[in-house]
Design a protein around this motif. Structure first.
Motif, PDB file in Angstrom:
ATOM      1  N   ILE A   1      -1.967 -13.275   4.389  1.00 47.91           N
ATOM      2  CA  ILE A   1      -2.182 -14.720   4.468  1.00 47.91           C
ATOM      3  C   ILE A   1      -1.409 -15.333   5.632  1.00 47.91           C
ATOM      4  O   ILE A   1      -1.938 -16.144   6.382  1.00 47.91           O
ATOM      5  CB  ILE A   1      -1.790 -15.404   3.138  1.00 47.91           C
ATOM      6  N   PHE A   2      -0.153 -14.944   5.789  1.00 56.91           N
ATOM      7  CA  PHE A   2       0.686 -15.550   6.805  1.00 56.91           C
ATOM      8  C   PHE A   2       0.787 -14.731   8.085  1.00 56.91           C
ATOM      9  O   PHE A   2       1.502 -15.107   9.009  1.00 56.91           O
ATOM     10  CB  PHE A   2       2.089 -15.815   6.244  1.00 56.91           C
ATOM     11  N   GLY A   3       0.075 -13.606   8.152  1.00 57.58           N
ATOM     12  CA  GLY A   3       0.094 -12.781   9.357  1.00 57.58           C
ATOM     13  C   GLY A   3       1.465 -12.196   9.648  1.00 57.58           C
ATOM     14  O   GLY A   3       1.840 -12.036  10.808  1.00 57.58           O
ATOM     15  N   ILE A   4       2.221 -11.876   8.608  1.00 58.65           N
ATOM     16  CA  ILE A   4       3.591 -11.398   8.779  1.00 58.65           C
ATOM     17  C   ILE A   4       3.616  -9.951   9.256  1.00 58.65           C
ATOM     18  O   ILE A   4       4.243  -9.624  10.252  1.00 58.65           O
ATOM     19  CB  ILE A   4       4.385 -11.565   7.464  1.00 58.65           C
ATOM     20  N   LEU A   5       2.970  -9.078   8.524  1.00 57.95           N
ATOM     21  CA  LEU A   5       2.875  -7.663   8.877  1.00 57.95           C
ATOM     22  C   LEU A   5       1.418  -7.236   8.760  1.00 57.95           C
ATOM     23  O   LEU A   5       0.658  -7.808   7.977  1.00 57.95           O
ATOM     24  CB  LEU A   5       3.745  -6.801   7.958  1.00 57.95           C
ATOM     25  N   HIS A   6       1.065  -6.201   9.521  1.00 52.69           N
ATOM     26  CA  HIS A   6      -0.331  -5.757   9.564  1.00 52.69           C
ATOM     27  C   HIS A   6      -0.411  -4.247   9.340  1.00 52.69           C
ATOM     28  O   HIS A   6      -0.546  -3.488  10.306  1.00 52.69           O
ATOM     29  CB  HIS A   6      -0.967  -6.133  10.911  1.00 52.69           C
ATOM     30  N   PRO A   7      -0.321  -3.809   8.074  1.00 55.93           N
ATOM     31  CA  PRO A   7      -0.441  -2.370   7.830  1.00 55.93           C
ATOM     32  C   PRO A   7      -1.817  -1.872   8.288  1.00 55.93           C
ATOM     33  O   PRO A   7      -2.809  -2.582   8.158  1.00 55.93           O
ATOM     34  CB  PRO A   7      -0.307  -2.240   6.313  1.00 55.93           C
ATOM     35  N   SER A   8      -1.829  -0.662   8.827  1.00 54.25           N
ATOM     36  CA  SER A   8      -3.096  -0.067   9.270  1.00 54.25           C
ATOM     37  C   SER A   8      -3.945   0.294   8.057  1.00 54.25           C
ATOM     38  O   SER A   8      -3.450   0.317   6.921  1.00 54.25           O
ATOM     39  CB  SER A   8      -2.811   1.188  10.094  1.00 54.25           C
ATOM     40  N   GLU A   9      -5.198   0.598   8.294  1.00 53.45           N
ATOM     41  CA  GLU A   9      -6.075   1.050   7.215  1.00 53.45           C
ATOM     42  C   GLU A   9      -5.509   2.311   6.576  1.00 53.45           C
ATOM     43  O   GLU A   9      -5.581   2.486   5.359  1.00 53.45           O
ATOM     44  CB  GLU A   9      -7.499   1.292   7.730  1.00 53.45           C
TER      45      GLU A   9
ATOM     46  N   GLY B   1      -2.773   4.753   1.942  1.00 53.86           N
ATOM     47  CA  GLY B   1      -1.614   5.419   1.355  1.00 53.86           C
ATOM     48  C   GLY B   1      -0.981   4.588   0.245  1.00 53.86           C
ATOM     49  O   GLY B   1      -0.599   5.122  -0.805  1.00 53.86           O
ATOM     50  N   LEU B   2      -0.868   3.280   0.471  1.00 52.00           N
ATOM     51  CA  LEU B   2      -0.319   2.393  -0.554  1.00 52.00           C
ATOM     52  C   LEU B   2      -1.213   2.358  -1.790  1.00 52.00           C
ATOM     53  O   LEU B   2      -0.728   2.359  -2.927  1.00 52.00           O
ATOM     54  CB  LEU B   2      -0.141   0.982   0.003  1.00 52.00           C
ATOM     55  N   ARG B   3      -2.514   2.333  -1.555  1.00 49.85           N
ATOM     56  CA  ARG B   3      -3.455   2.338  -2.678  1.00 49.85           C
ATOM     57  C   ARG B   3      -3.255   3.599  -3.513  1.00 49.85           C
ATOM     58  O   ARG B   3      -3.206   3.543  -4.746  1.00 49.85           O
ATOM     59  CB  ARG B   3      -4.894   2.249  -2.186  1.00 49.85           C
ATOM     60  N   LEU B   4      -3.145   4.752  -2.841  1.00 48.69           N
ATOM     61  CA  LEU B   4      -2.942   6.014  -3.561  1.00 48.69           C
ATOM     62  C   LEU B   4      -1.629   6.001  -4.351  1.00 48.69           C
ATOM     63  O   LEU B   4      -1.580   6.431  -5.506  1.00 48.69           O
ATOM     64  CB  LEU B   4      -2.966   7.196  -2.598  1.00 48.69           C
ATOM     65  N   LEU B   5      -0.562   5.530  -3.707  1.00 49.20           N
ATOM     66  CA  LEU B   5       0.731   5.490  -4.372  1.00 49.20           C
ATOM     67  C   LEU B   5       0.701   4.564  -5.584  1.00 49.20           C
ATOM     68  O   LEU B   5       1.169   4.923  -6.674  1.00 49.20           O
ATOM     69  CB  LEU B   5       1.818   5.049  -3.386  1.00 49.20           C
TER      70      LEU B   5
ATOM     71  N   VAL C   1       3.995  -3.393  -9.551  1.00 53.76           N
ATOM     72  CA  VAL C   1       2.628  -3.521  -9.021  1.00 53.76           C
ATOM     73  C   VAL C   1       2.386  -4.950  -8.549  1.00 53.76           C
ATOM     74  O   VAL C   1       1.858  -5.167  -7.447  1.00 53.76           O
ATOM     75  CB  VAL C   1       1.589  -3.076 -10.082  1.00 53.76           C
ATOM     76  N   LEU C   2       2.757  -5.928  -9.358  1.00 52.22           N
ATOM     77  CA  LEU C   2       2.570  -7.330  -8.956  1.00 52.22           C
ATOM     78  C   LEU C   2       3.329  -7.654  -7.672  1.00 52.22           C
ATOM     79  O   LEU C   2       2.786  -8.292  -6.766  1.00 52.22           O
ATOM     80  CB  LEU C   2       3.026  -8.276 -10.071  1.00 52.22           C
ATOM     81  N   ALA C   3       4.574  -7.213  -7.580  1.00 55.54           N
ATOM     82  CA  ALA C   3       5.385  -7.512  -6.392  1.00 55.54           C
ATOM     83  C   ALA C   3       4.802  -6.843  -5.151  1.00 55.54           C
ATOM     84  O   ALA C   3       4.720  -7.469  -4.082  1.00 55.54           O
ATOM     85  CB  ALA C   3       6.830  -7.059  -6.608  1.00 55.54           C
ATOM     86  N   ALA C   4       4.390  -5.593  -5.269  1.00 52.32           N
ATOM     87  CA  ALA C   4       3.824  -4.883  -4.117  1.00 52.32           C
ATOM     88  C   ALA C   4       2.544  -5.556  -3.646  1.00 52.32           C
ATOM     89  O   ALA C   4       2.352  -5.790  -2.442  1.00 52.32           O
ATOM     90  CB  ALA C   4       3.562  -3.419  -4.477  1.00 52.32           C
ATOM     91  N   LEU C   5       1.666  -5.880  -4.582  1.00 52.97           N
ATOM     92  CA  LEU C   5       0.387  -6.490  -4.197  1.00 52.97           C
ATOM     93  C   LEU C   5       0.570  -7.910  -3.687  1.00 52.97           C
ATOM     94  O   LEU C   5      -0.106  -8.326  -2.747  1.00 52.97           O
ATOM     95  CB  LEU C   5      -0.598  -6.427  -5.362  1.00 52.97           C
ATOM     96  N   ASP C   6       1.482  -8.656  -4.284  1.00 52.06           N
ATOM     97  CA  ASP C   6       1.762 -10.001  -3.781  1.00 52.06           C
ATOM     98  C   ASP C   6       2.331  -9.943  -2.371  1.00 52.06           C
ATOM     99  O   ASP C   6       1.970 -10.747  -1.513  1.00 52.06           O
ATOM    100  CB  ASP C   6       2.741 -10.733  -4.691  1.00 52.06           C
ATOM    101  N   GLY C   7       3.239  -8.991  -2.137  1.00 54.62           N
ATOM    102  CA  GLY C   7       3.787  -8.841  -0.791  1.00 54.62           C
ATOM    103  C   GLY C   7       2.695  -8.586   0.225  1.00 54.62           C
ATOM    104  O   GLY C   7       2.645  -9.230   1.286  1.00 54.62           O
ATOM    105  N   LEU C   8       1.798  -7.669  -0.080  1.00 58.90           N
ATOM    106  CA  LEU C   8       0.684  -7.377   0.830  1.00 58.90           C
ATOM    107  C   LEU C   8      -0.199  -8.599   1.042  1.00 58.90           C
ATOM    108  O   LEU C   8      -0.621  -8.893   2.161  1.00 58.90           O
ATOM    109  CB  LEU C   8      -0.160  -6.217   0.293  1.00 58.90           C
ATOM    110  N   LYS C   9      -0.459  -9.325  -0.062  1.00 61.78           N
ATOM    111  CA  LYS C   9      -1.300 -10.523   0.023  1.00 61.78           C
ATOM    112  C   LYS C   9      -0.674 -11.555   0.955  1.00 61.78           C
ATOM    113  O   LYS C   9      -1.335 -12.101   1.838  1.00 61.78           O
ATOM    114  CB  LYS C   9      -1.497 -11.091  -1.381  1.00 61.78           C
TER     115      LYS C   9
ATOM    116  N   THR D   1     -10.850  -4.582   1.071  1.00 63.18           N
ATOM    117  CA  THR D   1     -10.937  -5.150   2.424  1.00 63.18           C
ATOM    118  C   THR D   1     -12.378  -5.399   2.843  1.00 63.18           C
ATOM    119  O   THR D   1     -12.623  -6.005   3.874  1.00 63.18           O
ATOM    120  CB  THR D   1     -10.282  -4.202   3.450  1.00 63.18           C
ATOM    121  N   GLU D   2     -13.334  -4.950   2.041  1.00 64.20           N
ATOM    122  CA  GLU D   2     -14.732  -5.109   2.419  1.00 64.20           C
ATOM    123  C   GLU D   2     -15.411  -6.264   1.688  1.00 64.20           C
ATOM    124  O   GLU D   2     -16.498  -6.661   2.046  1.00 64.20           O
ATOM    125  CB  GLU D   2     -15.486  -3.800   2.161  1.00 64.20           C
ATOM    126  N   GLY D   3     -14.775  -6.793   0.658  1.00 67.58           N
ATOM    127  CA  GLY D   3     -15.366  -7.883  -0.094  1.00 67.58           C
ATOM    128  C   GLY D   3     -15.213  -9.209   0.622  1.00 67.58           C
ATOM    129  O   GLY D   3     -14.497  -9.333   1.609  1.00 67.58           O
TER     130      GLY D   3
END
Length: 188
Positions: A161-169, A174-178, A149-157, A96-98
């Protein structure tokens, strides 16, 4: 010398198209608007991009190139072995910082909408993700985990992109750890 000038002109035209998309939306991205934004004639634009579709393809190809370069840099930082490609993708897409995420977020949504009329325009992005998936498999990473992994990361992406959901930091951490745990457990 001419090749460099031609490349610089093409990049300037893609910058102009990107600015029009960001400021006014993909519907306003006409050849005339891009030429005006770039400060050249429509004929000059047509020399480099013979149609609006060609401009969109150029923008998608440039995004794919930027993503490939960033992924290659992240991949180079990963030790060889199982999970290497998955960890690099995780790092790239959850960074998120790049500078990658904000730029893609501003342009990717409108471009995906424009490309939906012609799915062949998405080939550079499809090729990238097919290559990442194949890299995961070549690393010896299990197929079911690679799809997860691909499905989870694509979903987040796409949420971003479309402003659908906004998970908190905190949620993203938590998702990164999982996902890291899933990658690491599969790599033992």
């Amino acid at each position: 010398m001419k090749r460099t000038q031609k490349t610089n002109t093409r990049e300037g035209l893609l910058d102009a198209a990107e600015a029009v998309v960001i400021e006014q939306g993909v519907g306003a991205m006409t050849l005339e608007a891009v030429a005006a934004r770039a400060g050249i004639s429509k004929g000059g634009l047509l020399y480099h991009f013979p149609s609006k579709d060609a401009v969109v393809r150029g923008m998608v190809s440039r995004i794919a190139s930027i993503v490939r370069e960033r992924f290659a840099a992240d991949l180079a930082n990963e030790p060889p072995g199982q999970g290497r490609h998955a960890r690099a993708l995780l790092h790239m897409l959850l960074d998120t910082e790049g500078s990658l995420a904000p730029r893609l977020q501003r342009v990717a949504g409108p471009l995906l909408g424009a490309a939906s009329n012609n799915p062949k325009m998405l080939e550079p992005i499809q090729n990238f993700f097919q290559g990442v998936h194949q890299g995961m498999l070549n690393d010896g990473f299990p197929a079911d985990r690679s799809w997860l992994v691909l499905a989870a990361l694509d979903g987040l992406k796409y949420w971003k992109i479309f402003g659908i959901l906004h998970p908190s930091e905190q949620d993203l951490a938590g998702l990164r750890l999982l996902l890291t745990r899933i990658i690491d457990e599969a790599s033992l």
